[in-house]
Motif scaffolding. Structure first.
Motif, PDB file in Angstrom:
ATOM      1  N   GLY A 187       9.777   8.604  -2.318  1.00  0.00           N
ATOM      2  CA  GLY A 187       9.770  10.037  -2.016  1.00  0.00           C
ATOM      3  C   GLY A 187      10.951  10.451  -1.161  1.00  0.00           C
ATOM      4  N   SER A 188      11.268   9.665  -0.143  1.00  0.00           N
ATOM      5  CA  SER A 188      12.408   9.978   0.728  1.00  0.00           C
ATOM      6  C   SER A 188      13.709   9.953  -0.056  1.00  0.00           C
ATOM      7  N   HIS A 189      13.851   8.979  -0.948  1.00  0.00           N
ATOM      8  CA  HIS A 189      15.070   8.886  -1.757  1.00  0.00           C
ATOM      9  C   HIS A 189      15.242  10.121  -2.632  1.00  0.00           C
ATOM     10  N   LEU A 190      14.186  10.530  -3.315  1.00  0.00           N
ATOM     11  CA  LEU A 190      14.285  11.691  -4.201  1.00  0.00           C
ATOM     12  C   LEU A 190      14.588  12.964  -3.419  1.00  0.00           C
ATOM     13  N   TYR A 191      13.974  13.110  -2.257  1.00  0.00           N
ATOM     14  CA  TYR A 191      14.224  14.301  -1.431  1.00  0.00           C
ATOM     15  C   TYR A 191      15.686  14.319  -0.961  1.00  0.00           C
ATOM     16  N   ASP A 192      16.174  13.153  -0.532  1.00  0.00           N
ATOM     17  CA  ASP A 192      17.560  13.075  -0.067  1.00  0.00           C
ATOM     18  C   ASP A 192      18.555  13.364  -1.191  1.00  0.00           C
ATOM     19  N   ARG A 193      18.149  13.150  -2.443  1.00  0.00           N
ATOM     20  CA  ARG A 193      19.016  13.444  -3.588  1.00  0.00           C
ATOM     21  C   ARG A 193      18.891  14.903  -4.041  1.00  0.00           C
ATOM     22  N   GLY A 194      18.158  15.701  -3.259  1.00  0.00           N
ATOM     23  CA  GLY A 194      18.070  17.133  -3.549  1.00  0.00           C
ATOM     24  C   GLY A 194      16.923  17.537  -4.448  1.00  0.00           C
ATOM     25  N   GLY A 218       1.957   7.536   0.083  1.00  0.00           N
ATOM     26  CA  GLY A 218       3.248   7.322   0.724  1.00  0.00           C
ATOM     27  C   GLY A 218       4.257   8.389   0.372  1.00  0.00           C
ATOM     28  N   VAL A 219       4.271   8.826  -0.910  1.00  0.00           N
ATOM     29  CA  VAL A 219       5.155   9.923  -1.314  1.00  0.00           C
ATOM     30  C   VAL A 219       4.784  11.192  -0.552  1.00  0.00           C
ATOM     31  N   ARG A 220       3.501  11.481  -0.484  1.00  0.00           N
ATOM     32  CA  ARG A 220       3.064  12.686   0.230  1.00  0.00           C
ATOM     33  C   ARG A 220       3.452  12.643   1.710  1.00  0.00           C
ATOM     34  N   GLN A 221       3.317  11.491   2.319  1.00  0.00           N
ATOM     35  CA  GLN A 221       3.701  11.355   3.731  1.00  0.00           C
ATOM     36  C   GLN A 221       5.190  11.620   3.913  1.00  0.00           C
ATOM     37  N   SER A 222       6.011  11.100   2.992  1.00  0.00           N
ATOM     38  CA  SER A 222       7.462  11.244   3.134  1.00  0.00           C
ATOM     39  C   SER A 222       7.911  12.693   3.018  1.00  0.00           C
TER      40      SER A 222
END
Length: 345
Positions: A187-194, A218-222
């Motif tokens: 989740g953090s990776h996808l968010y950081d990629r916009g 875990g995705v929801r937490q991120s």
């Protein structure tokens, strides 16, 4: 007078060779029976020269001698059997390799690994069946075993009970494998990629809930507290199901998806591409497990590499617990996760 030819008597059965003993090995190797026992039982308290060890092993090989497990257990006061119940969830290449490494490491420490089938009872009830085999240690993957089951195993002579799962169990050593770190990394990776409208594939295969639920969480937490949304995507591992999901993909308005693992990523990517959805331009995709096939896809699959405990480390934990059964149970967090960014995200 007519002579009736006599039927020749059947040949006498060849007497079977007697089972070779440690005394036979000792005579052939030119050593005492005690030395044979020390060598073949890997006794570390007595120093035996390497040439002598080689002679004993060669003599045992020539004679076909195999130590008697029951007699060895009687002398030691316990067996050398480590029982691993077969997991109740579908296993992939990553877990299979981990199990193979573990078996090799335990074998090098002179333990015999026995894998117990999944049929019959589970959890504490299954522990009674495991206890009947009198293992010296039991390694339990997944969840289900409780304190009562641990107590049953210990009363039967198990010196070590080790669980591999998301939580500790009273009386057992615990290797904590909380899979929320996998989803958090994705989740953090996808968010950081916009990416802001993120789907999460949730497998429908029985037995995977213990992994898929924490990965989704875990995705929801991120993404908590951000402007991103999370959409749960139930998906059986079937081409037809993936095609149906792909057919309505644009109506979902998603710009990224975490597919639970690389196998589901391959399944869904093929279906999305068949629908003309461009990856990663329209939808970014990331899996988990870092399988070789993911690197052969086009575009190459981004993934979360899982860092499992080494078989050697776990084997040494088992050996410590067997040698010192009265020590306090150990707890170790052992599941790590690293994102490998490639072309699909």
């Amino acid at each position: 007078m007519v002579q009736i030819p006599r039927t020749p008597a059947p040949p006498s059965p060849v007497p079977s060779r007697s089972v070779p003993t440690s005394a036979d090995v000792a005579r052939l190797a030119g050593v005492s029976r005690a030395t044979v026992s020390y060598v073949l039982n890997n006794t570390s308290a007595v120093r035996i020269s390497e040439p002598t060890r080689r002679r004993v092993h060669q003599a045992a090989k020539e004679l076909g001698y195999v130590p008697h497990a029951a007699a060895r257990s009687l002398r030691a006061g316990h067996s050398r059997m480590v029982l691993i119940p077969a997991p109740t969830f579908p296993v992939g290449p990553l877990y299979s390799q981990f199990l193979s490494d573990l078996q090799g490491a335990l074998g090098s420490l002179d333990y015999t690994v026995v894998q117990y089938g999944t049929g019959g009872p589970h959890g504490d009830e299954a522990a009674r069946a495991w206890a009947e085999l009198r293992p010296v240690a039991v390694l339990v993957p997944g969840s289900g075993l409780g304190p009562r089951g641990v107590a049953v195993l210990k009363r039967s002579g198990a010196r070590a009970v080790v669980t591999l799962g998301p939580e500790t169990i009273e009386g057992a050593h615990a290797l904590l494998m909380d899979h929320d770190v996998v989803g958090h990394s994705a989740g953090s990776h996808l968010y950081d990629r916009g990416r802001r409208r993120i789907g999460v594939v949730v497998p429908r295969e029985p037995g995977l809930e213990a992994f898929s639920a924490p990965r989704l969480d875990g995705v929801r937490q991120s993404l908590r507290g951000t402007d991103a949304t999370v959409t749960e995507l139930p998906l059986p591992y079937e081409e037809e199901a993936a095609a149906r999901l792909a057919a309505r993909w644009r109506s979902l308005g998603l710009d990224a998806v975490f597919t639970y693992n690389d196998e589901y990523a391959m399944l869904l990517m093929r279906a999305l591409q068949d629908e003309g959805i461009r990856i990663p331009e329209e939808t970014a995709v990331i899996g988990a497990d870092d399988l070789m096939l993911g690197r052969l896809l086009r575009p190459r699959l981004s993934t979360v590499r899982l860092e499992l405990p080494s078989g050697r480390d776990l084997a040494e934990l088992v050996d410590r617990a067997v040698r010192r059964p009265g020590t306090e149970p150990e707890t170790h967090k052992v599941l790590g996760a690293t994102v490998l960014h490639r072309e699909s995200s």
